[in-house]
Design a protein around this motif. Structure first.
Motif, mmCIF file in Angstrom:
data_model
loop_
_atom_site.group_PDB
_atom_site.id
_atom_site.type_symbol
_atom_site.label_atom_id
_atom_site.label_comp_id
_atom_site.label_asym_id
_atom_site.label_seq_id
_atom_site.Cartn_x
_atom_site.Cartn_y
_atom_site.Cartn_z
ATOM 1 N N GLY A 219 0.814 -1.200 0.000
ATOM 2 C CA GLY A 219 0.000 0.000 0.000
ATOM 3 C C GLY A 219 0.852 1.256 0.000
ATOM 4 N N VAL A 220 0.407 2.243 -0.732
ATOM 5 C CA VAL A 220 1.040 3.561 -0.733
ATOM 6 C C VAL A 220 -0.070 4.596 -0.575
ATOM 7 C CG1 VAL A 220 2.984 2.862 -2.181
ATOM 8 C CG2 VAL A 220 0.912 3.741 -3.266
ATOM 9 N N GLY A 221 0.302 5.792 -0.256
ATOM 10 C CA GLY A 221 -0.674 6.865 -0.237
ATOM 11 C C GLY A 221 -1.112 7.191 -1.650
ATOM 12 N N GLY A 222 -2.275 7.832 -1.753
ATOM 13 C CA GLY A 222 -2.749 8.222 -3.072
ATOM 14 C C GLY A 222 -1.764 9.115 -3.792
ATOM 15 N N ILE A 223 -0.992 9.861 -3.016
ATOM 16 C CA ILE A 223 -0.007 10.766 -3.597
ATOM 17 C C ILE A 223 1.043 9.973 -4.367
ATOM 18 C CG2 ILE A 223 1.608 12.623 -3.022
ATOM 19 C CD1 ILE A 223 0.031 12.572 -0.197
ATOM 20 N N GLU A 224 1.582 8.921 -3.718
ATOM 21 C CA GLU A 224 2.585 8.093 -4.392
ATOM 22 C C GLU A 224 1.978 7.324 -5.562
ATOM 23 O OE1 GLU A 224 5.493 6.429 -1.001
ATOM 24 O OE2 GLU A 224 3.370 6.268 -0.537
ATOM 25 N N ALA A 225 0.721 6.892 -5.397
ATOM 26 C CA ALA A 225 0.074 6.140 -6.461
ATOM 27 C C ALA A 225 -0.070 6.991 -7.721
ATOM 28 C CB ALA A 225 -1.295 5.652 -5.998
ATOM 29 N N GLU A 226 -0.426 8.254 -7.535
ATOM 30 C CA GLU A 226 -0.542 9.151 -8.683
ATOM 31 C C GLU A 226 0.797 9.280 -9.398
ATOM 32 O OE1 GLU A 226 -2.246 12.838 -7.196
ATOM 33 O OE2 GLU A 226 -3.490 11.640 -5.874
ATOM 34 N N ALA A 227 1.865 9.419 -8.606
ATOM 35 C CA ALA A 227 3.195 9.533 -9.210
ATOM 36 C C ALA A 227 3.538 8.263 -9.973
ATOM 37 C CB ALA A 227 4.230 9.805 -8.124
ATOM 38 N N ASN A 840 4.186 9.886 2.954
ATOM 39 C CA ASN A 840 3.128 10.787 2.494
ATOM 40 C C ASN A 840 3.304 12.208 3.009
ATOM 41 O OD1 ASN A 840 1.854 8.881 0.959
ATOM 42 N ND2 ASN A 840 0.237 8.454 2.430
ATOM 43 N N LEU A 841 3.815 12.348 4.234
ATOM 44 C CA LEU A 841 4.078 13.693 4.747
ATOM 45 C C LEU A 841 5.056 14.419 3.830
ATOM 46 C CD1 LEU A 841 4.363 13.026 8.599
ATOM 47 C CD2 LEU A 841 2.553 14.307 7.436
ATOM 48 N N ILE A 842 6.126 13.730 3.446
ATOM 49 C CA ILE A 842 7.099 14.334 2.526
ATOM 50 C C ILE A 842 6.423 14.658 1.197
ATOM 51 C CG2 ILE A 842 9.233 13.930 1.232
ATOM 52 C CD1 ILE A 842 10.012 12.002 3.567
ATOM 53 N N GLY A 843 5.563 13.731 0.747
ATOM 54 C CA GLY A 843 4.856 13.938 -0.515
ATOM 55 C C GLY A 843 3.956 15.153 -0.513
ATOM 56 N N MET A 844 3.598 15.644 0.680
ATOM 57 C CA MET A 844 2.784 16.854 0.797
ATOM 58 C C MET A 844 3.594 18.041 1.300
ATOM 59 S SD MET A 844 -0.129 16.342 -0.477
ATOM 60 C CE MET A 844 -0.758 17.949 -0.031
ATOM 61 N N ILE A 905 13.911 12.349 6.082
ATOM 62 C CA ILE A 905 13.923 12.278 4.624
ATOM 63 C C ILE A 905 15.012 11.268 4.301
ATOM 64 C CG2 ILE A 905 14.443 13.519 2.502
ATOM 65 C CD1 ILE A 905 13.210 16.000 3.719
ATOM 66 N N ASP A 906 14.620 10.057 3.886
ATOM 67 C CA ASP A 906 15.542 8.932 3.867
ATOM 68 C C ASP A 906 16.261 8.721 2.547
ATOM 69 O OD1 ASP A 906 14.708 8.537 6.440
ATOM 70 O OD2 ASP A 906 13.556 6.716 6.047
ATOM 71 N N THR A 907 15.769 9.307 1.459
ATOM 72 C CA THR A 907 16.378 9.060 0.154
ATOM 73 C C THR A 907 16.493 10.364 -0.635
ATOM 74 O OG1 THR A 907 14.293 8.705 -1.038
ATOM 75 C CG2 THR A 907 15.241 6.787 0.094
ATOM 76 N N PRO A 908 17.409 10.398 -1.614
ATOM 77 C CA PRO A 908 17.506 11.585 -2.475
ATOM 78 C C PRO A 908 16.208 11.892 -3.210
ATOM 79 C CG PRO A 908 19.484 10.241 -2.714
ATOM 80 C CD PRO A 908 18.529 9.444 -1.871
ATOM 81 N N GLY A 909 15.465 10.833 -3.580
ATOM 82 C CA GLY A 909 14.188 11.063 -4.261
ATOM 83 C C GLY A 909 13.203 11.792 -3.369
ATOM 84 N N GLU A 910 13.145 11.402 -2.108
ATOM 85 C CA GLU A 910 12.259 12.086 -1.166
ATOM 86 C C GLU A 910 12.686 13.537 -0.974
ATOM 87 O OE1 GLU A 910 10.803 8.322 1.631
ATOM 88 O OE2 GLU A 910 12.388 9.661 2.354
ATOM 89 N N ALA A 911 14.007 13.772 -0.978
ATOM 90 C CA ALA A 911 14.501 15.147 -0.837
ATOM 91 C C ALA A 911 14.048 15.999 -2.018
ATOM 92 C CB ALA A 911 16.019 15.143 -0.724
ATOM 93 N N ASP A 912 14.051 15.416 -3.221
ATOM 94 C CA ASP A 912 13.578 16.160 -4.398
ATOM 95 C C ASP A 912 12.104 16.525 -4.253
ATOM 96 O OD1 ASP A 912 15.923 16.321 -5.832
ATOM 97 O OD2 ASP A 912 15.600 14.435 -6.896
ATOM 98 N N GLY A 918 6.322 19.045 -2.696
ATOM 99 C CA GLY A 918 5.489 17.853 -2.729
ATOM 100 C C GLY A 918 5.732 17.042 -3.980
ATOM 101 N N ILE A 919 5.246 15.815 -3.954
ATOM 102 C CA ILE A 919 5.512 14.896 -5.049
ATOM 103 C C ILE A 919 4.765 15.293 -6.329
ATOM 104 C CG2 ILE A 919 3.668 13.269 -4.446
ATOM 105 C CD1 ILE A 919 5.629 10.999 -5.088
ATOM 106 N N LEU A 920 3.535 15.804 -6.195
ATOM 107 C CA LEU A 920 2.767 16.166 -7.385
ATOM 108 C C LEU A 920 3.398 17.361 -8.089
ATOM 109 C CD1 LEU A 920 -0.887 15.758 -6.063
ATOM 110 C CD2 LEU A 920 0.555 14.087 -7.214
#
Length: 929
Positions: A219-227, A840-844, A905-912, A918-920
């Motif tokens: 399972g992922v948050g809807g935010i990650e699923a959209e990505a 998801n917090l990072i994604g927002m 923030i555990d990965t470079p991708g999350e930092a981006d 946010g991810i979107l």
């Protein structure tokens, strides 16, 4: 895009007359002894290697995985497909529709916003049990569902036509995870001539059910699923893998539910958060596929990312049973054997390496339940009455968890309102003992249909066979039906205060019940078909009978639900119900017959037969041999092929919906269901630099095990809540409020419902439950969390949340993060996080910080009245990720407390993602660029 194929792994596989391109794992040194799950990831990297995001070094690192090391190597995992349910799927489609407009605003092509990976959405979360205990319950509940949700369903129908590679399974069909294993899952995918393992991310934490089929997914948050739908890989660290050895076989009297509750308890105690769990050993081949799916389903309750079984003959038999083509079955077998992903016990199979080891002899499993508020709190059935009696006084006294069970929250002084009636001034308590050492408060009830009876603390007010976990498993479903048959033949009946319901996970269950002639017995006990959906397990239990509900509320009774689900968190099942227990389907019926949790099945009869003989549970419990024989006689491949033949078409109601057209959605200004969210307002083509936080106030001070159910809006909308006030102001009548889940496409409702769970304990306030806080922008007075956030926003004050351990555990609710961000929270500081919510917090664009090891708000002397600053965040602008940031808390008297918080923030991708807000925003800028 073709792989750069650095390892010369690309080749072909012949299966019958078909030829498929594949990427062979043996090209990578070390692959032979990888766990099954990591072999799936390795193939993923080989196939998607591009020399930039996915390099030969990543592939070598996975092949040379050190099972004993802590995760530190980041990889980019590209899931094969995305799975959604409607509660989380609607906001996904809302966001995609909004992104199309934002893309046009930034000068891009809006049709670029389109799923690049197959996306499938199953509408299963919206049906509520309004009508029950009668033959027309299903039809009436579906009618009401369409009346409530027509606006959302039109929107989803638009999405099905506007977006490519996006399919919707209409209402009244089944539960997403059961539909996934019975029909949608491929086990081995084929696209553009390439065969590769089926992998899946889903907007529901129980996506892991498909792990039972050898499909890696979670399972992922809807935010990650959209990505993921938009082609973005999932950034992750190569995980530790727990090898869980199974031996023996399940004894008579125990069920798959008992097995999974035992495994849940074991893995929670062991610690599996962020890890893969993989089952191996000689016992695996004896575990039926349905039981594997049940175990995989509850991976979120273990805390693990996945709980996977490898491919073997059991997998193939299930694929055949459920109507997959012979070519597909042959491909799965040939592919798994070619890639060393086939389960064999022979000497040719090198033993896999695991990071940690656990073992369960299945023959030691005993009948169990779990509760009253967490899935991992297993109770042996023979001790259930005593366990209930130990914890009941804490519920009667509103000190849930202070005795008899590990507390989710630090104790706080109960307010007068938080005590049982009559217990707040030294006067005689209204709840008295019954002479047997338990609180008792018998209340007479007469219902509208003329039934009269007494209810008390501990009555089973809801008994529901519900949720994908067990409704997908014929062994426990048929056992329940056969127990019902035996009970009816013995003259037993269900207590009149029990709300009974049967919500299968697919129409196949209805089919084999009909073939076996079981429906009349289930219906005689009130277990009529109420819908094909999650229902009770996600809080769609519907209201209790008015007179029963009123008696419970007026007398503050601590009543119980028993459900065959996977979640029993506080405030989740029904607002009248304080205590919730998970149980196998046959035990759900047994407790409905008992009518109370204060019951010992070994020593107390469920009733008497016509000849006056006492009837005990053991007298009506069906034998495993009889259950299996009945299943074999009642289930056929034809049931699956016919039920899924036209699964996306829907019924006449679905087909007749008035559906908008066009590449962009025509938003309706007066809609209270679907509104354009504000995520991209004022967004430029380049991100602004991230900044430190200063002058922040605490919106909520929370304890341990605060779940996404506590944070995210869920369940019914109260009339006097901020969300209820908003709907009333927009002309919506109270009866049409519907649930928060149904209104997830309206950010205005959802912001107002964030942190509004009736059981939330914000420790800024003493003895108050619900969505309230102290508003320091107005002198510290009590107000709703939403109203306080508005005042803080007007004052330009940023917000933080302080929390304990396991913050954000539970369902993968994207709105737990979306609502947090839209309330103005810039950072959360917790002792530890559950994986999905932290991501998801990072994604927002919310900063997840962690107290230093061994420290907490309490140990640091923080009470939430301080003003906070966080410095060192701006170091992210330089491209790196600082390990810690400095936090300074200044008390009202000027006393300062400082500490270094771990930046999660555990990965470079999350930092981006965080740098882009946010991810979107990151995805949108990438597509425009």
């Amino acid at each position: 895009m073709a792989s750069t194929n650095s390892f010369d792994a690309h080749g072909t596989l012949e299966v019958g007359e078909q030829s498929y391109e594949i990427y062979r794992l043996r090209a990578v040194e070390g692959s032979e002894t990888l766990p099954y799950s990591l072999k799936v990831l390795l193939e993923n990297l080989l196939r998607t290697e591009d020399g930039a995001n996915i390099t030969a070094d990543h592939i070598r690192a996975l092949g040379g995985w050190d099972e004993n090391a802590d995760p530190e190597t980041e990889i980019q995992f590209t899931p094969a497909r995305v799975l959604m349910q409607d509660f989380t799927g609607v906001p996904c489609v809302v966001d995609l529709a909004t992104m199309r407009e934002a893309m046009a605003d930034l000068g891009g092509d809006p049709t670029k916003i389109n799923p690049l990976a197959p996306a499938e959405l199953v509408i299963d979360h919206s049906v509520q049990i309004d009508v029950f205990g009668r033959s027309d319950a299903f039809e009436r509940n579906v009618e009401i569902e369409y009346e409530r949700n027509g606006e959302r369903y039109k929107f989803l129908r638009w999405g099905q036509t506007a977006f490519d590679d996006f399919k919707v399974v209409p209402p009244g069909t089944g539960i997403v995870h059961q539909v996934n294993i019975e029909h949608l899952a491929r086990t081995v995918m084929v696209r553009d001539g390439v065969a590769y393992p089926d992998t899946c991310v889903g907007t529901d934490s129980h996506t892991t059910m498909v792990n039972g089929l050898g499909v890696l997914g979670w399972g992922v948050g809807g935010i990650e699923a959209e990505a993921a739908m938009l082609g973005q890989p999932v950034s992750m660290l190569i995980p530790r893998v727990v090898g869980f050895k199974l031996s023996g076989s399940i004894p008579d009297g125990a069920t798959a539910t008992d097995v999974v509750l035992t495994i849940t308890e074991m893995l929670r105690e062991h610690g599996a958060v962020g890890k893969f769990v993989e089952f191996y050993g000689e016992g695996v081949s004896a575990v039926p596929l349905a039981n594997r799916a049940t175990i995989g389903n509850m991976s979120p309750e273990f805390g693990s990312t996945c709980a996977i079984f490898p491919i073997d003959e059991v997998t193939l038999d299930y694929l055949r049973l459920t109507g997959r083509s012979e070519q597909q079955v042959a491909l799965v077998e040939a592919y798994a054997k070619e890639q060393g992903m086939w389960l064999t016990a022979g000497p040719d199979q090198p033993e896999a390496r695991y990071s940690e080891y656990l073992e369960l002899d299945l023959s030691t499993v005993v009948p169990s339940i779990a509760g009253p508020k967490r899935p991992q709190d297993r109770i042996v059935l023979t001790g259930a009455k005593q366990a209930f009696r130990e914890v009941l006084p804490t519920y009667v006294g509103h000190e849930e968890g202070s005795d008899g069970i590990a507390s989710d929250f630090p104790a706080s002084d109960p307010s007068p309102q938080g005590l049982a009636e009559g217990m707040d001034g030294g006067s005689e308590p209204a709840s008295t003992g019954d002479g047997n050492g338990r609180p008792s408060k018998k209340v007479a009830v007469t219902t509208a249909d003329g039934a009269s009876f007494e209810i008390d603390h501990g009555i089973v007010s809801i008994a529901s066979i519900t949720s994908c976990t067990n409704t997908s498993n014929p062994s426990v479903m048929m056992a329940a039906a056969m127990l019902a048959k035996n009970a009816v033949e013995k003259g037993l009946s269900v207590a009149p205060w029990v709300k009974t319901s049967m919500a299968p996970g697919s129409k196949v269950v209805t089919g084999y019940y009909e073939k076996a002639g079981m429906w009349p017995y289930l219906e005689k006990l009130g277990f009529h078909l109420v819908g094909y959906g999650c229902t009770t397990c996600i809080g769609n239990s519907g209201p209790l009978q008015d007179e029963i509900s009123q008696a419970i509320q007026d007398n503050d009774l601590a009543v119980v639900s028993v459900l065959s689900g996977n979640r029993n968190f506080e405030g989740r099942i029904n607002p009248d119900v304080k205590m919730n227990y998970l149980a196998s389907p046959p035990l759900v019926i047994a407790y409905a017959l008992a009518g109370t949790m204060d019951f010992d099945f070994d020593s107390e009869p469920l009733g008497t037969s016509e000849d006056g003989t006492e009837v005990f549970l053991k007298d009506i419990w069906p034998s495993p041999d009889d259950v299996e024989r009945t299943i074999a006689e009642s289930i056929s491949t034809k049931m699956f092929t016919e039920d899924y033949a036209d699964v996306f078409a829907g019924d006449e109601r679905w087909r007749s919906l008035d559906t908008p057209e066009g590449d962009t959605f025509a938003w309706e200004d007066d809609s209270t269901y679907v509104r354009k969210p504000p995520y991209f307002e004022g967004m430029g083509s380049e991100p602004e630099p991230v900044s430190d936080i200063s002058g922040a106030r605490v919106l909520a001070l929370l304890g341990d095990s605060v779940t996404t159910d506590h944070i995210s809006p869920a369940g019914s909308i109260k009339g006097d809540s901020p969300a209820g006030t908003y709907l009333a102001e927009h002309g919506v009548e109270r009866k049409d409020f519907n649930s928060y889940g149904s209104r997830r496409g309206n950010h205005e409702v959802m912001i107002r419902g964030t942190f509004a769970n009736i059981r939330l304990k914000n420790l800024l306030l003493d003895g108050v439950e619900g969505g309230f806080t102290r508003n320091f922008a107005a002198g510290g007075e009590q107000s709703s969390i939403y109203d306080a956030s508005v005042a803080y926003a007007e004052a330009g004050t940023p917000l933080v949340v302080l929390a304990g351990t396991e913050y954000g555990s539970g369902s993968s609710r994207d709105w737990a993060a979306k609502g947090t961000a839209l309330l103005g929270v810039r950072a959360v500081i917790a002792q530890s996080y559950e994986r999905i919510h932290r991501s998801n917090l990072i994604g927002m664009g919310v900063l997840p910080l962690q107290f230093p090891d061994g420290e907490s708000a309490e140990s640091l002397g923080l009470d939430g009245t301080e003003t906070f600053s966080v410095t060192g965040v701006e170091a992210l602008n330089d491209g790196g990720i600082p390990r810690t940031v400095a936090v300074l808390a200044t008390a009202e008297d000027g006393t300062e407390t400082s500490f270094d918080a771990v930046l999660r923030i555990d990965t470079p991708g999350e930092a981006d993602y965080y740098r882009n807000g946010g991810i979107l925003q990151y995805v949108l800028r990438s597509l425009v660029g």
